[in-house]
Design an enzyme around this catalytic site. Sequence first.
Site, short mmCIF file in Angstrom:
data_model
loop_
_atom_site.label_atom_id
_atom_site.label_comp_id
_atom_site.label_asym_id
_atom_site.label_seq_id
_atom_site.Cartn_x
_atom_site.Cartn_y
_atom_site.Cartn_z
N ASP A 107 -16.14 -13.20 1.12
CA ASP A 107 -15.02 -12.33 0.79
C ASP A 107 -14.93 -11.11 1.71
O ASP A 107 -15.91 -10.39 1.92
CB ASP A 107 -15.13 -11.85 -0.66
CG ASP A 107 -14.72 -12.91 -1.66
OD1 ASP A 107 -14.02 -13.87 -1.25
OD2 ASP A 107 -15.07 -12.80 -2.85
N ARG A 167 -11.10 -11.39 -11.11
CA ARG A 167 -12.08 -11.18 -10.03
C ARG A 167 -12.33 -9.71 -9.77
O ARG A 167 -11.39 -8.90 -9.74
CB ARG A 167 -11.58 -11.84 -8.74
CG ARG A 167 -12.65 -11.90 -7.64
CD ARG A 167 -12.05 -12.26 -6.30
NE ARG A 167 -11.49 -11.09 -5.63
CZ ARG A 167 -11.08 -11.09 -4.36
NH1 ARG A 167 -11.18 -12.19 -3.64
NH2 ARG A 167 -10.57 -10.00 -3.82
#
Length: 281
Positions: A100, A272
């Site tokens: 990420d 998230r």
Amino acid sequence: MTKICQLSLAVGARVHGVDLATDMSESTWSEIRNAFQQHSVLVFPGQNITVEQQKRFAERFGTLIVHDHLLPMTIEGHPECMVLHNNAQKPPGLNSWHTDNSGWLEPPLGTVLYAKITPRLGGDTLYSNMHAAYEALSPQIRDMLEGLKAVHDVKKAFGPDFANLQASLRKKGIDPNSHFGQFEPVEHPIVRTHPDTGKKSLYVSAPYITHIAGLSVLESRAILDLLYKHIETNEFVYRHRWHTGDLVVWDNRSVQHLAVADYHPQERLMHRMNIKGERPF
């Protein structure tokens, strides 16, 4: 009583006996922290938690990140919590191995993902152990990679190669070209050292990387293609099949992941949160 069960020989463990809706003792947190360092991916099944409770758990690992470009996709009053919602009208976007937000100077330490709605079939997430991937390389290749840095560019990850991501941002009123035009590329080592364990791992996030600093395009492509193929090796990978109520936290410094985009037009809803990390070294 907390029970931690290894999920695969590659990476990951399932944590039983922990209710994330309640306050956690320091001894339980110590077990979880140690398991996180050992297994890199932790699965907490059967959770029934609010955004506040997810946030409280995630903050055990560090400060949560607020991403400006994701604000239109967050829950009101909770700018740290991104809503990942896919259905018949909104197909899934990214479908490739990555870690990420590697295009930032200080990429996230980890990610906390909570499953609110899961498809009947499909929608798995794969995790690949980058420590194991590094160790499996020959000594000659490891020596060659030491000291090399890859150039990570946010503009590439949100560029025309990822049309679904661009479309999602534009629907929320964000033009990727103008928003990310201000971001300069950053360099991160291809072999990074984990700040807690001291282990070395590969750090090559394909959606962000444009080339290897100091090498020609041809040389960069040859090395990067080798590494991208290498991290897909089955022996490094754990495949997680999601169930509603699963909460998974993973270490972006030691694993890569791939969210398989095979479930359209079924619905999938996730919350998230990203945990602030340090500059890779």
